[in-house]
Design a protein around this motif. Structure first.
Motif, PDB file in Angstrom:
ATOM      1  N   MET A   1       0.847  -1.180   0.000  1.00  0.00           N
ATOM      2  CA  MET A   1       0.000   0.000   0.000  1.00  0.00           C
ATOM      3  C   MET A   1       0.889   1.239   0.000  1.00  0.00           C
ATOM      4  O   MET A   1       1.869   1.307   0.712  1.00  0.00           O
ATOM      5  N   ALA A   2       0.559   2.221  -0.779  1.00  0.00           N
ATOM      6  CA  ALA A   2       1.349   3.451  -0.880  1.00  0.00           C
ATOM      7  C   ALA A   2       1.152   4.306   0.363  1.00  0.00           C
ATOM      8  O   ALA A   2       0.126   4.252   1.016  1.00  0.00           O
ATOM      9  N   SER A   3       2.155   5.096   0.675  1.00  0.00           N
ATOM     10  CA  SER A   3       2.022   5.993   1.815  1.00  0.00           C
ATOM     11  C   SER A   3       1.325   7.278   1.389  1.00  0.00           C
ATOM     12  O   SER A   3       1.158   7.552   0.207  1.00  0.00           O
ATOM     13  N   LEU A   4       0.928   8.080   2.377  1.00  0.00           N
ATOM     14  CA  LEU A   4       0.242   9.333   2.072  1.00  0.00           C
ATOM     15  C   LEU A   4       1.095  10.250   1.221  1.00  0.00           C
ATOM     16  O   LEU A   4       0.598  10.934   0.340  1.00  0.00           O
ATOM     17  N   SER A   5       2.408  10.265   1.490  1.00  0.00           N
ATOM     18  CA  SER A   5       3.273  11.162   0.728  1.00  0.00           C
ATOM     19  C   SER A   5       3.300  10.796  -0.744  1.00  0.00           C
ATOM     20  O   SER A   5       3.610  11.628  -1.581  1.00  0.00           O
ATOM     21  N   MET A   6       2.932   9.556  -1.070  1.00  0.00           N
ATOM     22  CA  MET A   6       2.951   9.119  -2.457  1.00  0.00           C
ATOM     23  C   MET A   6       1.544   9.092  -3.056  1.00  0.00           C
ATOM     24  O   MET A   6       1.362   8.726  -4.203  1.00  0.00           O
ATOM     25  N   SER A   7       0.544   9.459  -2.269  1.00  0.00           N
ATOM     26  CA  SER A   7      -0.833   9.404  -2.735  1.00  0.00           C
ATOM     27  C   SER A   7      -1.095  10.556  -3.700  1.00  0.00           C
ATOM     28  O   SER A   7      -0.976  11.718  -3.341  1.00  0.00           O
ATOM     29  N   ALA A   8      -1.451  10.212  -4.919  1.00  0.00           N
ATOM     30  CA  ALA A   8      -1.643  11.231  -5.967  1.00  0.00           C
ATOM     31  C   ALA A   8      -3.011  11.864  -5.867  1.00  0.00           C
ATOM     32  O   ALA A   8      -3.971  11.264  -5.400  1.00  0.00           O
ATOM     33  N   GLY A   9      -3.086  13.098  -6.310  1.00  0.00           N
ATOM     34  CA  GLY A   9      -4.364  13.748  -6.442  1.00  0.00           C
ATOM     35  C   GLY A   9      -4.869  14.484  -5.216  1.00  0.00           C
ATOM     36  O   GLY A   9      -6.014  14.907  -5.203  1.00  0.00           O
ATOM     37  N   ALA A  37     -15.853  13.780   2.866  1.00  0.00           N
ATOM     38  CA  ALA A  37     -15.684  14.016   1.423  1.00  0.00           C
ATOM     39  C   ALA A  37     -16.267  15.362   1.035  1.00  0.00           C
ATOM     40  O   ALA A  37     -15.663  16.113   0.252  1.00  0.00           O
ATOM     41  N   ARG A  38     -17.410  15.697   1.588  1.00  0.00           N
ATOM     42  CA  ARG A  38     -18.045  16.980   1.286  1.00  0.00           C
ATOM     43  C   ARG A  38     -17.162  18.134   1.789  1.00  0.00           C
ATOM     44  O   ARG A  38     -17.005  19.144   1.112  1.00  0.00           O
ATOM     45  N   ALA A  39     -16.552  17.968   2.966  1.00  0.00           N
ATOM     46  CA  ALA A  39     -15.681  19.007   3.525  1.00  0.00           C
ATOM     47  C   ALA A  39     -14.406  19.181   2.705  1.00  0.00           C
ATOM     48  O   ALA A  39     -13.928  20.298   2.515  1.00  0.00           O
ATOM     49  N   VAL A  40     -13.864  18.065   2.203  1.00  0.00           N
ATOM     50  CA  VAL A  40     -12.624  18.113   1.409  1.00  0.00           C
ATOM     51  C   VAL A  40     -12.889  18.726   0.041  1.00  0.00           C
ATOM     52  O   VAL A  40     -12.093  19.529  -0.460  1.00  0.00           O
ATOM     53  N   GLY A  41     -14.004  18.358  -0.574  1.00  0.00           N
ATOM     54  CA  GLY A  41     -14.343  18.883  -1.895  1.00  0.00           C
ATOM     55  C   GLY A  41     -13.461  18.303  -2.981  1.00  0.00           C
ATOM     56  O   GLY A  41     -12.860  17.243  -2.830  1.00  0.00           O
ATOM     57  N   GLY A  42     -13.364  19.018  -4.080  1.00  0.00           N
ATOM     58  CA  GLY A  42     -12.509  18.588  -5.186  1.00  0.00           C
ATOM     59  C   GLY A  42     -12.918  17.291  -5.840  1.00  0.00           C
ATOM     60  O   GLY A  42     -12.089  16.612  -6.441  1.00  0.00           O
ATOM     61  N   GLY A  43     -14.176  16.913  -5.682  1.00  0.00           N
ATOM     62  CA  GLY A  43     -14.641  15.678  -6.309  1.00  0.00           C
ATOM     63  C   GLY A  43     -14.260  14.415  -5.560  1.00  0.00           C
ATOM     64  O   GLY A  43     -14.422  13.316  -6.087  1.00  0.00           O
ATOM     65  N   LYS A  44     -13.760  14.545  -4.330  1.00  0.00           N
ATOM     66  CA  LYS A  44     -13.405  13.352  -3.547  1.00  0.00           C
ATOM     67  C   LYS A  44     -14.676  12.648  -3.102  1.00  0.00           C
ATOM     68  O   LYS A  44     -15.618  13.266  -2.623  1.00  0.00           O
ATOM     69  N   ARG A  51     -10.231   5.567   1.971  1.00  0.00           N
ATOM     70  CA  ARG A  51      -8.942   4.967   1.587  1.00  0.00           C
ATOM     71  C   ARG A  51      -7.770   5.844   2.044  1.00  0.00           C
ATOM     72  O   ARG A  51      -6.740   5.337   2.495  1.00  0.00           O
ATOM     73  N   TYR A  52      -7.940   7.151   1.936  1.00  0.00           N
ATOM     74  CA  TYR A  52      -6.897   8.085   2.377  1.00  0.00           C
ATOM     75  C   TYR A  52      -6.677   7.946   3.888  1.00  0.00           C
ATOM     76  O   TYR A  52      -5.548   7.949   4.371  1.00  0.00           O
ATOM     77  N   TYR A  53      -7.770   7.771   4.632  1.00  0.00           N
ATOM     78  CA  TYR A  53      -7.683   7.549   6.068  1.00  0.00           C
ATOM     79  C   TYR A  53      -6.938   6.246   6.367  1.00  0.00           C
ATOM     80  O   TYR A  53      -6.096   6.193   7.262  1.00  0.00           O
ATOM     81  N   GLU A  54      -7.236   5.197   5.621  1.00  0.00           N
ATOM     82  CA  GLU A  54      -6.556   3.914   5.817  1.00  0.00           C
ATOM     83  C   GLU A  54      -5.063   4.044   5.552  1.00  0.00           C
ATOM     84  O   GLU A  54      -4.244   3.428   6.245  1.00  0.00           O
ATOM     85  N   LEU A  55      -4.678   4.852   4.559  1.00  0.00           N
ATOM     86  CA  LEU A  55      -3.257   5.115   4.311  1.00  0.00           C
ATOM     87  C   LEU A  55      -2.628   5.854   5.490  1.00  0.00           C
ATOM     88  O   LEU A  55      -1.491   5.561   5.884  1.00  0.00           O
ATOM     89  N   LEU A  56      -3.365   6.801   6.048  1.00  0.00           N
ATOM     90  CA  LEU A  56      -2.876   7.541   7.201  1.00  0.00           C
ATOM     91  C   LEU A  56      -2.637   6.602   8.383  1.00  0.00           C
ATOM     92  O   LEU A  56      -1.581   6.643   9.021  1.00  0.00           O
ATOM     93  N   VAL A  57      -3.590   5.736   8.664  1.00  0.00           N
ATOM     94  CA  VAL A  57      -3.452   4.771   9.754  1.00  0.00           C
ATOM     95  C   VAL A  57      -2.246   3.854   9.505  1.00  0.00           C
ATOM     96  O   VAL A  57      -1.453   3.579  10.412  1.00  0.00           O
ATOM     97  N   HIS A  58      -2.079   3.425   8.270  1.00  0.00           N
ATOM     98  CA  HIS A  58      -0.941   2.572   7.908  1.00  0.00           C
ATOM     99  C   HIS A  58       0.378   3.301   8.126  1.00  0.00           C
ATOM    100  O   HIS A  58       1.332   2.746   8.678  1.00  0.00           O
ATOM    101  N   ASP A  59       0.446   4.554   7.693  1.00  0.00           N
ATOM    102  CA  ASP A  59       1.672   5.345   7.875  1.00  0.00           C
ATOM    103  C   ASP A  59       1.996   5.529   9.351  1.00  0.00           C
ATOM    104  O   ASP A  59       3.150   5.412   9.762  1.00  0.00           O
TER     105      ASP A  59
END
Length: 96
Positions: A1-9, A37-44, A51-59
């Motif tokens: 699994m990629a880390s947050l620093s490598m998460s694109a977009g 997702a609504r708070a982040v915006g940008g089409g997330k 998934r981004y949260y799961e990457l954070l927990v993994h990191d």
């Protein structure tokens, strides 16, 4: 699994909005991922932020397990004698 620093977009602004939304919408919040997702915006989507949260927990788990080395920061004032005072000042403000 990629880390947050490598998460694109994800922009730095979206990352900050994500962190703020996590602080507001805890795990007991109904529709947590949709709200974040609504708070982040940008089409997330809800899946994107989950998934981004799961990457954070993994990191965090990797950091706490000692699997991530600390970067070698340079002291701000190069030269003899400056490094020791810089390190002492850094340690003085370290909270563990």
């Amino acid at each position: 699994m990629a880390s947050l620093s490598m998460s694109a977009g994800w922009t730095p602004k979206q990352n900050k909005l994500f962190e703020q939304a996590l602080a507001v919408h805890d795990r007991d919040t109904p529709d947590r991922w949709h709200n974040i997702a609504r708070a982040v915006g940008g089409g997330k989507s809800a899946d994107d932020v989950r998934r981004y949260y799961e990457l954070l927990v993994h990191d965090i788990a990797r950091i706490e397990a000692g699997k991530v080395s600390f970067p070698a920061y340079r002291p701000p004032c190069p030269g003899p004698g400056h490094n020791a005072s810089y390190e002492a000042d850094r340690l003085k403000h370290l909270k563990i």
